[in-house]
Design a protein around this motif. Structure first.
Motif, PDB file in Angstrom:
ATOM      1  N   PRO A 160      59.835  15.607  35.912  1.00 50.42           N
ATOM      2  CA  PRO A 160      58.410  15.984  36.405  1.00 50.42           C
ATOM      3  C   PRO A 160      57.646  14.889  36.827  1.00 50.42           C
ATOM      4  N   THR A 161      58.136  13.722  36.924  1.00 50.65           N
ATOM      5  CA  THR A 161      57.429  12.467  37.826  1.00 50.65           C
ATOM      6  C   THR A 161      57.897  12.421  39.139  1.00 50.65           C
ATOM      7  N   ALA A 162      58.858  13.213  39.617  1.00 52.38           N
ATOM      8  CA  ALA A 162      59.203  13.018  41.007  1.00 52.38           C
ATOM      9  C   ALA A 162      58.427  13.719  41.754  1.00 52.38           C
ATOM     10  N   GLN A 163      58.358  13.122  43.144  1.00 53.06           N
ATOM     11  CA  GLN A 163      57.406  13.524  44.245  1.00 53.06           C
ATOM     12  C   GLN A 163      58.268  14.189  45.343  1.00 53.06           C
ATOM     13  N   TRP A 164      57.520  14.985  46.129  1.00 50.52           N
ATOM     14  CA  TRP A 164      58.257  15.601  47.160  1.00 50.52           C
ATOM     15  C   TRP A 164      57.800  14.989  48.476  1.00 50.52           C
ATOM     16  N   THR A 165      58.878  14.572  49.214  1.00 47.48           N
ATOM     17  CA  THR A 165      58.848  13.665  50.162  1.00 47.48           C
ATOM     18  C   THR A 165      58.193  14.522  51.539  1.00 47.48           C
ATOM     19  N   VAL A 166      57.179  14.177  52.107  1.00 51.68           N
ATOM     20  CA  VAL A 166      56.365  14.921  53.078  1.00 51.68           C
ATOM     21  C   VAL A 166      57.389  15.032  54.034  1.00 51.68           C
ATOM     22  N   THR A 167      57.496  16.130  54.959  1.00 49.72           N
ATOM     23  CA  THR A 167      58.006  16.002  56.502  1.00 49.72           C
ATOM     24  C   THR A 167      56.662  16.135  57.354  1.00 49.72           C
ATOM     25  N   GLY A 168      56.629  14.804  57.815  1.00 50.73           N
ATOM     26  CA  GLY A 168      55.410  15.012  58.739  1.00 50.73           C
ATOM     27  C   GLY A 168      55.564  13.361  59.300  1.00 50.73           C
ATOM     28  N   ALA A 169      54.495  13.330  60.198  1.00 50.20           N
ATOM     29  CA  ALA A 169      54.273  12.155  61.037  1.00 50.20           C
ATOM     30  C   ALA A 169      52.757  12.083  61.488  1.00 50.20           C
ATOM     31  N   GLY A 170      52.360  10.802  61.365  1.00 50.08           N
ATOM     32  CA  GLY A 170      50.980  10.587  61.816  1.00 50.08           C
ATOM     33  C   GLY A 170      50.859   9.438  62.784  1.00 50.08           C
ATOM     34  N   ALA A 171      50.120   9.546  63.640  1.00 54.94           N
ATOM     35  CA  ALA A 171      49.884   8.462  64.585  1.00 54.94           C
ATOM     36  C   ALA A 171      48.391   8.492  65.117  1.00 54.94           C
ATOM     37  N   ALA A 172      48.119   7.464  65.244  1.00 54.60           N
ATOM     38  CA  ALA A 172      46.889   6.772  65.794  1.00 54.60           C
ATOM     39  C   ALA A 172      46.709   5.906  66.957  1.00 54.60           C
ATOM     40  N   ILE A 173      45.924   5.966  67.989  1.00 56.31           N
ATOM     41  CA  ILE A 173      45.836   5.160  69.171  1.00 56.31           C
ATOM     42  C   ILE A 173      44.398   4.218  68.896  1.00 56.31           C
ATOM     43  N   VAL A 174      44.777   3.035  68.910  1.00 59.90           N
ATOM     44  CA  VAL A 174      43.723   2.005  68.637  1.00 59.90           C
ATOM     45  C   VAL A 174      43.073   1.394  69.916  1.00 59.90           C
TER      46      VAL A 174
END
Length: 336
Positions: A160-174
């Motif tokens: 129950p303590t386990a978490q689901w690794t997200v399939t995804g990416a985030g990118a930001a231009i600064v």
């Protein structure tokens, strides 16, 4: 130039702007409550690639491409890109970004990498070392499972303590100038290790580091939780979020009225089997670079703290019986 405030916080007086941002995710994330916030939802977990690792690289490449387009610039305009992921030697980043031909600074902060990369990108711009930088991170459920736990074919049960690794990416231009959101301050966290060894309980391993960094920032700046619209942690999930509250309350700090967690926002835990919530670099990355930045741009949020958390473990350290050090990096981000 950045100005040190207190012991660990840098105030960025030039207020680097997030000129463009993007989040791309997988099918399960696209079935969650933030579906309409993401730039692209990929129903194929392989993204047309030959392996899950190559698919993760494709996520990063896609996220950066969309962020560049939204910022109105090209890869040739970017002076440095800060990137990292969970794969050995951060190959998700190096192979995903090699075609962009941007000077590359690889980072590893485990699931805190979105905060770490964005902090470094903003500090470079604020100091005058660059006028345009990029920050990106990613994770992939299938790649992370077979690297850190078991291949999917094994069919192991998750506690129950386990978490689901997200399939995804985030990118930001600064950028040095722009319409925002704006990075106002950065606190780089210390490693905190309270002896947790359970690789299926990342929330417990990371919560102490999040508590330490948030407390350090509030002390350095002389502010209180009520001064912020949102204190957002990165993938502590249900277990870690509860522990964070307890740890801060012991020191007289109550963030319950303004706290939320990326690992709780990205999935519908009532209807999606993700146990304690989401995790992985792509969790904080995709939530920040979609829903949260959208809320800031729309004026629904004005002043937030983004504190992404990471468990600094490996399969080698776990097999050797080592405990799991946690780290958390924090950014103050404002709408104006």
């Amino acid at each position: 130039m950045p100005n040190r405030v207190g012991q660990r916080t840098l105030q960025l007086h030039n207020r680097p702007a997030v000129a463009g941002y993007a989040a791309v995710v997988g099918q399960k994330e696209g079935e969650g409550p933030l579906a309409d916030q993401f730039d692209r939802i990929n129903e194929d977990s392989l993204l047309g690639e030959a392996s899950f690792e190559r698919a993760e690289s494709a996520l990063q490449k896609m996220a950066v491409g969309i962020a560049l387009e939204k910022a109105g610039c090209t890869a040739g305009d970017v002076q440095y890109i800060f990137a990292g992921d969970l794969l050995n030697q951060c190959i998700g980043s190096s192979f995903g970004l090699r075609d962009y031909n941007i000077p590359f600074i690889g980072l590893y902060g485990a699931c805190s990498t979105m905060a770490l990369s964005l902090a470094m990108a903003a500090i470079f711009v604020d100091s005058g070392a660059a006028t345009l930088t990029a920050a990106v991170t990613s994770s992939h459920f299938c790649a992370a499972e077979r690297q850190f736990r078991f291949p999917l074919e094994y069919g192991g049960q998750r506690p129950p303590t386990a978490q689901w690794t997200v399939t995804g990416a985030g990118a930001a231009i600064v950028a040095a100038q722009g319409g925002g959101p704006f990075v106002q301050a950065v606190t780089v966290g210390k490693m905190v290790d309270l002896g947790v060894k359970d690789a299926n309980n990342m929330g417990a391993a990371m919560a102490p580091a999040a508590a330490q960094t948030i407390e350090d920032f509030l002390q350095d700046t002389g502010t209180a939780p009520a001064d912020y619209d949102l204190i957002l942690t990165g993938d502590l999930g249900e277990v870690g979020s509860g522990l964070l509250m307890e740890l801060l309350e012991k020191d007289g700090i109550d963030i319950s009225g303004v706290h939320n967690d990326c690992g709780l926002l990205i999935f519908d835990r009532e209807n999606q089997d993700v146990h304690a919530g989401g995790s992985g670099c792509g969790c904080a990355g995709s939530v920040l670079c979609s829903y949260i930045f959208n809320q800031l741009r729309e004026g629904k949020l004005q002043n937030i703290l983004f504190c992404a958390t990471g468990a600094l473990m490996s399969t080698t350290s776990s097999q050797q019986g080592e405990s799991i050090p946690g780290v958390a990096h924090l950014l103050q981000i404002t709408a104006r």
